[in-house]
Write a protein that holds these residues in place. Structure first.
Motif, PDB file in Angstrom:
ATOM      1  N   SER A  24       0.819  -1.221   0.000  1.00 55.03           N
ATOM      2  CA  SER A  24       0.000   0.000   0.000  1.00 55.03           C
ATOM      3  C   SER A  24       0.851   1.269   0.000  1.00 55.03           C
ATOM      4  O   SER A  24       0.525   2.251   0.663  1.00 55.03           O
ATOM      5  CB  SER A  24      -0.943   0.005   1.207  1.00 55.03           C
ATOM      6  N   LYS A  26       3.706   1.779   1.380  1.00 54.14           N
ATOM      7  CA  LYS A  26       4.442   2.021   2.615  1.00 54.14           C
ATOM      8  C   LYS A  26       5.455   0.914   2.867  1.00 54.14           C
ATOM      9  O   LYS A  26       5.229  -0.237   2.516  1.00 54.14           O
ATOM     10  CB  LYS A  26       3.489   2.091   3.811  1.00 54.14           C
ATOM     11  N   LEU A  28       7.078  -1.686   5.157  1.00 55.15           N
ATOM     12  CA  LEU A  28       6.626  -2.478   6.295  1.00 55.15           C
ATOM     13  C   LEU A  28       7.776  -3.033   7.111  1.00 55.15           C
ATOM     14  O   LEU A  28       7.678  -3.158   8.327  1.00 55.15           O
ATOM     15  CB  LEU A  28       5.756  -3.652   5.833  1.00 55.15           C
ATOM     16  N   SER A  29       8.855  -3.409   6.419  1.00 52.71           N
ATOM     17  CA  SER A  29       9.949  -4.063   7.132  1.00 52.71           C
ATOM     18  C   SER A  29      11.263  -3.891   6.394  1.00 52.71           C
ATOM     19  O   SER A  29      11.300  -3.706   5.179  1.00 52.71           O
ATOM     20  CB  SER A  29       9.653  -5.556   7.304  1.00 52.71           C
ATOM     21  N   ALA A  67       5.000   2.202   7.543  1.00 53.68           N
ATOM     22  CA  ALA A  67       3.799   1.762   8.260  1.00 53.68           C
ATOM     23  C   ALA A  67       4.238   1.181   9.598  1.00 53.68           C
ATOM     24  O   ALA A  67       4.776   0.084   9.654  1.00 53.68           O
ATOM     25  CB  ALA A  67       3.048   0.717   7.450  1.00 53.68           C
ATOM     26  N   LEU A  68       4.056   1.945  10.655  1.00 52.11           N
ATOM     27  CA  LEU A  68       4.455   1.494  11.989  1.00 52.11           C
ATOM     28  C   LEU A  68       3.252   0.887  12.697  1.00 52.11           C
ATOM     29  O   LEU A  68       2.371   1.612  13.152  1.00 52.11           O
ATOM     30  CB  LEU A  68       5.026   2.661  12.799  1.00 52.11           C
ATOM     31  N   THR A  69       3.236  -0.417  12.776  1.00 49.44           N
ATOM     32  CA  THR A  69       2.135  -1.112  13.428  1.00 49.44           C
ATOM     33  C   THR A  69       2.562  -1.524  14.832  1.00 49.44           C
ATOM     34  O   THR A  69       2.660  -2.699  15.149  1.00 49.44           O
ATOM     35  CB  THR A  69       1.697  -2.332  12.600  1.00 49.44           C
ATOM     36  N   LEU A  70       2.851  -0.519  15.637  1.00 48.32           N
ATOM     37  CA  LEU A  70       3.264  -0.710  17.027  1.00 48.32           C
ATOM     38  C   LEU A  70       2.312   0.069  17.920  1.00 48.32           C
ATOM     39  O   LEU A  70       1.635   0.986  17.453  1.00 48.32           O
ATOM     40  CB  LEU A  70       4.688  -0.154  17.231  1.00 48.32           C
ATOM     41  N   THR A  72       1.008   2.952  20.303  1.00 46.13           N
ATOM     42  CA  THR A  72       1.223   4.388  20.120  1.00 46.13           C
ATOM     43  C   THR A  72       2.477   4.903  20.808  1.00 46.13           C
ATOM     44  O   THR A  72       3.238   5.672  20.218  1.00 46.13           O
ATOM     45  CB  THR A  72      -0.008   5.167  20.616  1.00 46.13           C
ATOM     46  N   ARG A  75       5.502   3.710  18.900  1.00 47.50           N
ATOM     47  CA  ARG A  75       5.529   4.398  17.601  1.00 47.50           C
ATOM     48  C   ARG A  75       6.057   5.812  17.778  1.00 47.50           C
ATOM     49  O   ARG A  75       6.854   6.288  16.974  1.00 47.50           O
ATOM     50  CB  ARG A  75       4.130   4.393  16.981  1.00 47.50           C
ATOM     51  N   ASP A 118      11.960  -3.486  18.891  1.00 48.36           N
ATOM     52  CA  ASP A 118      10.836  -3.892  18.028  1.00 48.36           C
ATOM     53  C   ASP A 118      10.778  -3.122  16.711  1.00 48.36           C
ATOM     54  O   ASP A 118       9.824  -3.304  15.939  1.00 48.36           O
ATOM     55  CB  ASP A 118       9.509  -3.690  18.769  1.00 48.36           C
TER      56      ASP A 118
END
Length: 151
Positions: A24, A26, A28-29, A67-70, A72, A75, A118
């Motif tokens: 999308s 962004k 991711l890793s 895209a930080l899926t951590l 808040t 992040r 992380d």
């Protein structure tokens, strides 16, 4: 960021590959495998920039959409870390003090260390610039990045 996929390129100066995961538009890793995932493609503009960085170009990667899926609070730590420029370093305490909502306390230092460990995109989010914190990159990669930037 280009279309979704896995992208990887050999990084001889790191003795491994640099592998990106994107979706999308962004990032991711970022990982550093000995061998890339099967089907990984070597052509990606961010890999070109990383290669230039590894060859000595000063690069911040601050414009890369991550895209930080951590949670808040973690992040927030990583977003603050993105403002640490090439060739500069900070401590865990400084990162805690400069992250909105955190302070220079043992509890917040622990949170900062957890966020660094992380970090899904080491190198792009430069956890190697934190002198006394962990990096999500393997130790040999972290040390080479620090050496590259004169840290």
């Amino acid at each position: 960021m280009e279309e979704a996929g896995i992208y990887a390129r050999a990084a001889p100066s790191l003795d491994c590959h640099v592998q990106l995961g994107a979706a999308s538009g962004k990032l991711l890793s970022v990982s550093f495998p000995d061998q890339p995932d099967e089907g990984a493609t070597a052509e990606h503009p961010l890999l070109d920039r990383i290669e230039a960085y590894l060859n000595g170009a000063e690069e911040s990667f601050a414009d890369v959409d991550v895209a930080l899926t951590l949670p808040t609070d973690r992040r927030g730590v990583l977003e603050t870390l993105r403002s640490v420029d090439y060739g500069e370093s900070v401590t865990v305490a400084v990162l805690a003090r400069t992250t909105p909502g955190l302070a220079d306390t043992d509890e917040d230092h622990r949170l900062v260390r957890e966020a660094l460990a992380d970090n899904p995109t080491p190198l792009v989010i430069p956890d190697h610039r934190v002198r006394d914190g962990p990096s999500a990159a393997p130790p040999p990669v972290e040390q080479r990045l620090r050496t590259l930037e004169g840290l």
